[in-house]
Design a protein around this motif. Structure first.
Motif, PDB file in Angstrom:
ATOM      1  N   ARG A 119       1.502   3.633 -10.594  1.00 29.63           N
ATOM      2  CA  ARG A 119       1.857   4.565 -11.657  1.00 29.63           C
ATOM      3  C   ARG A 119       3.195   5.201 -11.319  1.00 29.63           C
ATOM      4  O   ARG A 119       3.427   5.622 -10.189  1.00 29.63           O
ATOM      5  N   SER A 120       4.052   5.296 -12.315  1.00 33.48           N
ATOM      6  CA  SER A 120       5.381   5.878 -12.127  1.00 33.48           C
ATOM      7  C   SER A 120       5.433   7.281 -12.704  1.00 33.48           C
ATOM      8  O   SER A 120       4.882   7.529 -13.775  1.00 33.48           O
ATOM      9  N   ILE A 121       6.090   8.160 -11.992  1.00 35.92           N
ATOM     10  CA  ILE A 121       6.310   9.532 -12.454  1.00 35.92           C
ATOM     11  C   ILE A 121       7.786   9.851 -12.263  1.00 35.92           C
ATOM     12  O   ILE A 121       8.374   9.464 -11.242  1.00 35.92           O
ATOM     13  N   LYS A 123       0.811  -1.220   0.000  1.00 37.23           N
ATOM     14  CA  LYS A 123       0.000   0.000   0.000  1.00 37.23           C
ATOM     15  C   LYS A 123       0.842   1.266   0.000  1.00 37.23           C
ATOM     16  O   LYS A 123       0.314   2.367  -0.211  1.00 37.23           O
ATOM     17  N   TYR A 124       2.129   1.126   0.257  1.00 33.91           N
ATOM     18  CA  TYR A 124       2.979   2.306   0.370  1.00 33.91           C
ATOM     19  C   TYR A 124       3.172   2.983  -0.984  1.00 33.91           C
ATOM     20  O   TYR A 124       3.343   2.328  -2.010  1.00 33.91           O
ATOM     21  N   VAL A 125       3.212   4.293  -0.954  1.00 33.12           N
ATOM     22  CA  VAL A 125       3.716   5.076  -2.072  1.00 33.12           C
ATOM     23  C   VAL A 125       5.213   5.226  -1.843  1.00 33.12           C
ATOM     24  O   VAL A 125       5.648   5.604  -0.749  1.00 33.12           O
ATOM     25  N   MET A 126       5.990   4.918  -2.863  1.00 31.24           N
ATOM     26  CA  MET A 126       7.440   4.921  -2.704  1.00 31.24           C
ATOM     27  C   MET A 126       8.091   5.859  -3.709  1.00 31.24           C
ATOM     28  O   MET A 126       7.554   6.076  -4.810  1.00 31.24           O
ATOM     29  N   ALA A 127       9.240   6.381  -3.333  1.00 32.00           N
ATOM     30  CA  ALA A 127       9.933   7.317  -4.213  1.00 32.00           C
ATOM     31  C   ALA A 127      11.435   7.220  -4.037  1.00 32.00           C
ATOM     32  O   ALA A 127      11.924   6.713  -3.026  1.00 32.00           O
ATOM     33  N   VAL A 159      11.466   2.810 -12.416  1.00 28.90           N
ATOM     34  CA  VAL A 159      11.250   2.456 -11.016  1.00 28.90           C
ATOM     35  C   VAL A 159      10.271   1.284 -10.957  1.00 28.90           C
ATOM     36  O   VAL A 159       9.342   1.204 -11.753  1.00 28.90           O
ATOM     37  N   SER A 160      10.528   0.367 -10.043  1.00 23.98           N
ATOM     38  CA  SER A 160       9.642  -0.778  -9.864  1.00 23.98           C
ATOM     39  C   SER A 160       9.583  -1.143  -8.392  1.00 23.98           C
ATOM     40  O   SER A 160      10.463  -0.775  -7.609  1.00 23.98           O
ATOM     41  N   LYS A 161       8.539  -1.875  -8.044  1.00 26.32           N
ATOM     42  CA  LYS A 161       8.283  -2.211  -6.631  1.00 26.32           C
ATOM     43  C   LYS A 161       7.872  -3.670  -6.573  1.00 26.32           C
ATOM     44  O   LYS A 161       6.896  -4.063  -7.205  1.00 26.32           O
ATOM     45  N   ASP A 162       8.629  -4.469  -5.844  1.00 22.26           N
ATOM     46  CA  ASP A 162       8.333  -5.885  -5.661  1.00 22.26           C
ATOM     47  C   ASP A 162       7.727  -6.054  -4.274  1.00 22.26           C
ATOM     48  O   ASP A 162       8.450  -6.069  -3.270  1.00 22.26           O
ATOM     49  N   ASN A 163       6.411  -6.157  -4.215  1.00 29.25           N
ATOM     50  CA  ASN A 163       5.734  -6.235  -2.918  1.00 29.25           C
ATOM     51  C   ASN A 163       6.023  -7.551  -2.196  1.00 29.25           C
ATOM     52  O   ASN A 163       5.989  -7.591  -0.964  1.00 29.25           O
ATOM     53  N   THR A 181      -0.254  12.738  -9.866  1.00 29.65           N
ATOM     54  CA  THR A 181      -0.176  13.243 -11.234  1.00 29.65           C
ATOM     55  C   THR A 181       1.126  13.985 -11.457  1.00 29.65           C
ATOM     56  O   THR A 181       1.515  14.244 -12.593  1.00 29.65           O
ATOM     57  N   THR A 182       1.800  14.324 -10.362  1.00 28.92           N
ATOM     58  CA  THR A 182       3.113  14.958 -10.418  1.00 28.92           C
ATOM     59  C   THR A 182       3.954  14.413  -9.266  1.00 28.92           C
ATOM     60  O   THR A 182       3.434  13.741  -8.368  1.00 28.92           O
ATOM     61  N   LEU A 183       5.220  14.704  -9.310  1.00 29.89           N
ATOM     62  CA  LEU A 183       6.065  14.380  -8.165  1.00 29.89           C
ATOM     63  C   LEU A 183       5.555  15.144  -6.948  1.00 29.89           C
ATOM     64  O   LEU A 183       5.015  16.243  -7.077  1.00 29.89           O
TER      65      LEU A 183
END
Length: 130
Positions: A59-61, A34-38, A72-76, A109-111
């Protein structure tokens, strides 16, 4: 309390590639999903710059400075965030940090900027030689 630990930073030649990893510990895979990651980066004496995020819809920005070169990718299943960096330039030399938003859903929709994030790792150094 989630703990973020980055790895993978090293010295590479310009034009080369590198993959950074960020492992989140102290949290279940379900919660991590559920985390938003950056990813952020920072040079000494400069402000921290957000370079990529992956939001609640996966979605990646990207920042304009890295668009087309970084993914960027996320392996839950592994609680791990990745930053694949290609066509590296000397100006990509920085300390790279991962960050997380842990308590809310975000459809970006943006950083989002540094103040949006709840937790940061300690960073990993990337040096690109010319």
């Amino acid at each position: 309390q989630v703990k973020l630990v980055e790895s993978g930073g090293e010295t590479v030649q310009a034009g080369g590639s590198l993959r950074l990893s960020c492992l989140a510990s102290g949290v279940s895979g379900y919660t991590y999903s559920k985390y938003v990651m950056a990813w952020f980066r920072q040079a000494p004496g400069k402000e921290r710059e957000e370079v990529a995020l992956i939001d609640s819809r996966s979605r990646s920005i990207f920042a304009d400075s890295v668009k087309g070169r970084f993914t960027v990718s996320k392996d839950n299943a592994k609680n791990t965030l990745y930053l694949q960096m290609n066509s590296l330039k000397p100006e990509d030399t920085d300390t790279y940090y991962c960050a997380a938003i842990v308590d809310r859903t975000v459809y970006a929709t943006t950083l989002l900027g540094e103040s949006a994030y709840d937790s940061f790792g300690q960073g990993t150094q990337v040096t690109v030689s010319s």
